[in-house]
Design a protein around this motif. Structure first.
Motif, PDB file in Angstrom:
ATOM      1  N   ASP A   1       6.919 -17.066  -6.103  1.00 17.22           N
ATOM      2  CA  ASP A   1       7.097 -15.784  -6.800  1.00 17.22           C
ATOM      3  C   ASP A   1       6.238 -15.854  -8.053  1.00 17.22           C
ATOM      4  OD1 ASP A   1      10.679 -15.765  -6.138  1.00 17.22           O
ATOM      5  OD2 ASP A   1       8.975 -15.069  -4.935  1.00 17.22           O
ATOM      6  N   TRP A   2       5.142 -15.136  -8.079  1.00 18.14           N
ATOM      7  CA  TRP A   2       4.226 -15.254  -9.208  1.00 18.14           C
ATOM      8  C   TRP A   2       3.479 -13.936  -9.457  1.00 18.14           C
ATOM      9  CZ3 TRP A   2      -1.367 -16.183  -8.118  1.00 18.14           C
ATOM     10  CH2 TRP A   2      -1.647 -16.116  -6.731  1.00 18.14           C
ATOM     11  N   THR A   3       3.122 -13.716 -10.751  1.00 11.37           N
ATOM     12  CA  THR A   3       2.368 -12.515 -11.138  1.00 11.37           C
ATOM     13  C   THR A   3       0.883 -12.867 -11.157  1.00 11.37           C
ATOM     14  OG1 THR A   3       4.198 -11.834 -12.560  1.00 11.37           O
ATOM     15  CG2 THR A   3       2.078 -10.737 -12.888  1.00 11.37           C
TER      16      THR A   3
ATOM     17  N   VAL B   1       4.466  -7.540  -1.911  1.00 12.47           N
ATOM     18  CA  VAL B   1       3.571  -7.349  -3.050  1.00 12.47           C
ATOM     19  C   VAL B   1       4.233  -6.308  -3.947  1.00 12.47           C
ATOM     20  CG1 VAL B   1       1.297  -6.558  -3.800  1.00 12.47           C
ATOM     21  CG2 VAL B   1       1.538  -7.800  -1.646  1.00 12.47           C
ATOM     22  N   THR B   2       4.395  -6.629  -5.239  1.00 12.41           N
ATOM     23  CA  THR B   2       5.066  -5.715  -6.160  1.00 12.41           C
ATOM     24  C   THR B   2       4.066  -5.194  -7.186  1.00 12.41           C
ATOM     25  OG1 THR B   2       7.049  -7.059  -5.949  1.00 12.41           O
ATOM     26  CG2 THR B   2       6.997  -5.470  -7.740  1.00 12.41           C
ATOM     27  N   LEU B   3       4.055  -3.848  -7.342  1.00 12.86           N
ATOM     28  CA  LEU B   3       3.281  -3.243  -8.416  1.00 12.86           C
ATOM     29  C   LEU B   3       4.274  -2.687  -9.418  1.00 12.86           C
ATOM     30  CD1 LEU B   3       0.678  -1.200  -6.323  1.00 12.86           C
ATOM     31  CD2 LEU B   3       0.449  -3.512  -7.189  1.00 12.86           C
ATOM     32  N   LYS B   4       4.126  -3.065 -10.690  1.00 12.68           N
ATOM     33  CA  LYS B   4       5.078  -2.591 -11.695  1.00 12.68           C
ATOM     34  C   LYS B   4       4.293  -2.063 -12.883  1.00 12.68           C
ATOM     35  CE  LYS B   4       7.936  -5.383 -13.916  1.00 12.68           C
ATOM     36  NZ  LYS B   4       9.069  -6.262 -14.243  1.00 12.68           N
ATOM     37  N   ASP B   5       4.673  -0.862 -13.369  1.00 11.98           N
ATOM     38  CA  ASP B   5       3.947  -0.337 -14.525  1.00 11.98           C
ATOM     39  C   ASP B   5       4.769  -0.522 -15.798  1.00 11.98           C
ATOM     40  OD1 ASP B   5       4.556   3.190 -13.744  1.00 11.98           O
ATOM     41  OD2 ASP B   5       5.846   1.691 -14.673  1.00 11.98           O
TER      42      ASP B   5
ATOM     43  N   ILE C   1       3.170   4.842  -9.543  1.00 13.06           N
ATOM     44  CA  ILE C   1       2.825   3.811 -10.520  1.00 13.06           C
ATOM     45  C   ILE C   1       1.693   4.331 -11.408  1.00 13.06           C
ATOM     46  CG2 ILE C   1       1.904   1.465 -10.810  1.00 13.06           C
ATOM     47  CD1 ILE C   1       4.595   1.334  -9.656  1.00 13.06           C
ATOM     48  N   THR C   2       1.883   4.223 -12.716  1.00 11.96           N
ATOM     49  CA  THR C   2       0.812   4.639 -13.632  1.00 11.96           C
ATOM     50  C   THR C   2       0.085   3.395 -14.135  1.00 11.96           C
ATOM     51  OG1 THR C   2       2.389   4.561 -15.439  1.00 11.96           O
ATOM     52  CG2 THR C   2       1.996   6.706 -14.415  1.00 11.96           C
ATOM     53  N   ASP C   3      -1.137   3.612 -14.598  1.00 11.13           N
ATOM     54  CA  ASP C   3      -1.903   2.499 -15.175  1.00 11.13           C
ATOM     55  C   ASP C   3      -1.547   2.370 -16.645  1.00 11.13           C
ATOM     56  OD1 ASP C   3      -4.666   3.541 -13.173  1.00 11.13           O
ATOM     57  OD2 ASP C   3      -3.238   1.918 -12.795  1.00 11.13           O
ATOM     58  N   PRO C   4      -1.533   1.200 -17.279  1.00 16.23           N
ATOM     59  CA  PRO C   4      -1.775  -0.091 -16.648  1.00 16.23           C
ATOM     60  C   PRO C   4      -0.545  -0.638 -15.925  1.00 16.23           C
ATOM     61  CG  PRO C   4      -1.419  -0.368 -18.993  1.00 16.23           C
ATOM     62  CD  PRO C   4      -1.328   1.098 -18.710  1.00 16.23           C
ATOM     63  N   HIS C   5      -0.808  -1.428 -14.888  1.00 18.40           N
ATOM     64  CA  HIS C   5       0.310  -1.993 -14.155  1.00 18.40           C
ATOM     65  C   HIS C   5       0.003  -3.451 -13.831  1.00 18.40           C
ATOM     66  CE1 HIS C   5      -2.396  -0.512 -10.905  1.00 18.40           C
ATOM     67  NE2 HIS C   5      -2.023  -1.623 -10.313  1.00 18.40           N
ATOM     68  N   GLU C   6       0.976  -4.155 -13.285  1.00 17.69           N
ATOM     69  CA  GLU C   6       0.765  -5.553 -12.932  1.00 17.69           C
ATOM     70  C   GLU C   6       0.990  -5.742 -11.428  1.00 17.69           C
ATOM     71  OE1 GLU C   6       3.877  -7.378 -15.380  1.00 17.69           O
ATOM     72  OE2 GLU C   6       4.951  -7.777 -13.516  1.00 17.69           O
ATOM     73  N   ILE C   7       0.383  -6.831 -10.916  1.00 18.80           N
ATOM     74  CA  ILE C   7       0.482  -7.127  -9.487  1.00 18.80           C
ATOM     75  C   ILE C   7       1.164  -8.482  -9.335  1.00 18.80           C
ATOM     76  CG2 ILE C   7      -0.820  -7.524  -7.364  1.00 18.80           C
ATOM     77  CD1 ILE C   7      -3.084  -5.890  -8.585  1.00 18.80           C
ATOM     78  N   ALA C   8       2.189  -8.554  -8.484  1.00 19.30           N
ATOM     79  CA  ALA C   8       2.907  -9.820  -8.283  1.00 19.30           C
ATOM     80  C   ALA C   8       3.196 -10.024  -6.801  1.00 19.30           C
ATOM     81  CB  ALA C   8       4.225  -9.808  -9.070  1.00 19.30           C
TER      82      ALA C   8
END
Lengths: 143, 324
Positions: B143-145, B182-186, B251-258
């Protein structure tokens, strides 16, 4: 003997009168010809200058549409047309370049197509430039 | 005899009116000639060609865009792991291009310039796993970003193989808890997830589900094949268009990918985004999967073109690999 019953004064007057009539008619016609020529030459010249301004305006319009922040297009034009000063104006609502002289009063309109907004503006005859102004409109200015 | 003249000598000064008229007409003709002279000038003016400098300005712009695009692609292919190095290489390359174009255009009487002080070079990151393995970090974290602060995504393609590693289930809770995703979180806390597992009920070897926020996972695709090639930018799976993959609405920018449960799936990926905040310690050196490459994502160039008849300024964005 051939000139019995001839009055000297009458001959004199008749000769002068007929000659004067003929001569004034000749001068009048000549002046008319020159006047006509002047108007026709003025019209042709204004048409040519107008086409150049229109072409430069459309070039500036294309450049602005392709994404430009500043555009200045120089249009070289003669200072006087057939000896007369003239003015160049942009008519935004009618989409035409209007060129006019004072005397003889000749007005020539040359249409153009544009996508960018054109500001109704005027400049004196001579070298002019089409400028994409800060307010986002195209206008004509004296160079 | 008619006695017209005052002096009256025979015929020596007759017709003075006609002489005067002739003189006046002659002078008028001279004026006419001057007039026709301007007409000749006008005809000459009309025969001059239309102004070409508009086209030349566009040509200059095209030359610079092409040159800088090639430069960016070449530098990105070098495989730097240092953002400052690739940034500096691209900047030096742009200076070279500017010097050369300035010189060659100056020979033709035109001044061209790239405004270097107002130039903007944007860094990006390409994260790649080119060999088929689990979706783990280099130290084995499941589990990593991968990266944070993503402002734009150029490409996001993953290939997950349908081998025994996939969780066999069709129960929503098991999918949400244990399947690889795959998780995208803003920054507002919105989440969007895509899961890959094997569908137990239908017997399909590989299935894909999407979960938005706190809702439950919905299966959107399944197949009895060897792998699933998921493209989150083009919204396709195995080249089929799947509209549920469109995450940009949620999801809006900026976001992270994990990645989560990275050990429950095997495969490869190639992700190119506009962000320099990659977790460097989670990746190996370039070429050793998984690895990241520091790239230049795009460059904003203010251009200036000046010829005797045209002044033209514009700012172009050079982003090779992006559709128009």
């Amino acid at each position: 003997m051939t000139d019995r019953g001839v009055s000297v004064a009458l001959s004199y007057v008749l000769t002068l009168a007929i000659t004067t009539l003929l001569i004034s008619g000749l001068l009048f016609a000549t002046a008319n010809v020159v006047g006509d020529r002047q108007e026709s030459v003025t019209r042709t010249e204004l048409q040519v200058v107008g086409e150049r301004v229109s072409a430069s305006l459309m070039t500036a319009d294309r450049l602005v549409q392709s994404g430009a922040s500043t555009v200045i297009v120089e249009v070289p034009a003669p200072q006087r047309v057939a000896g007369e000063g003239y003015s160049i104006a942009l008519n935004a609502t009618g989409g035409e370049v209007v060129l006019s002289t004072g005397d003889p009063a000749v007005v020539v309109r040359v249409p153009f197509r544009n996508e960018t907004v054109v500001a109704t503006s005027e400049a004196n005859g001579g070298d002019v430039e089409i400028v994409f102004a800060d307010d986002g409109e195209l206008e004509v200015r004296s160079a | 005899m008619a006695d017209v003249g005052i002096r009256g000598a025979a015929g020596s000064d007759r017709g003075q009116l006609i002489l005067v008229t002739g003189l006046i007409i002659a002078v008028t003709m001279v004026a006419l000639v001057l007039l026709l002279n301007t007409a000749i000038y006008t005809e000459n003016l009309a025969s001059r060609g239309a102004d070409q400098s508009g086209r030349e300005a566009i040509e200059y712009r095209g030359t610079v865009v092409e040159g800088v695009a090639g430069l960016i692609e070449a530098e990105n292919a070098q495989g730097y792991d240092d953002y400052t190095k690739v940034w500096r290489s691209v900047r030096d390359g742009v200076v070279q291009i500017d010097n050369r174009t300035s010189r060659s255009y100056a020979l033709g009487g035109t001044v061209v310039r790239i405004n270097r002080s107002a130039m903007d070079i944007h860094n990006g990151t390409a994260m790649r796993q080119t060999s088929e393995q689990a979706f783990e970090s280099n130290s084995g974290d499941t589990d990593w970003t991968l990266i944070t602060g993503v402002k734009e995504t150029r490409s996001f393609s993953m290939t997950v193989t349908s081998d025994n590693n996939l969780i066999p289930t069709n129960e929503t809770m098991v999918v949400q808890d244990r399947a690889f995703n795959v998780t995208l979180k803003d920054e507002d806390g919105h989440r969007w997830q895509v899961y890959v597992y094997a569908n137990e009920t239908s017997g399909d070897d590989i299935a894909v589900a999407v979960r938005i926020g706190g809702g439950s996972a919905q299966e959107i695709w399944s197949d009895d094949g060897d792998d699933a090639r998921i493209d989150l930018n083009k919204h396709t799976i195995n080249d089929q268009s799947v509209s549920e993959l469109n995450w940009s609405d949620d999801i809006t920018d900026p976001h992270e990918i994990a990645f989560s449960n990275g050990d429950e799936a095997n495969g490869r990926y190639n992700i190119t985004v506009k962000s320099a905040s990659v977790e460097k310690s989670d990746f190996n050196d370039v070429g050793d999967s998984p690895y990241y490459v520091a790239i230049v994502y795009s460059v904003d160039l203010p251009l200036h073109y000046e010829s005797p008849t045209l002044t033209y300024e514009t700012t172009v964005r050079v982003a090779p690999g992006e559709p128009e």
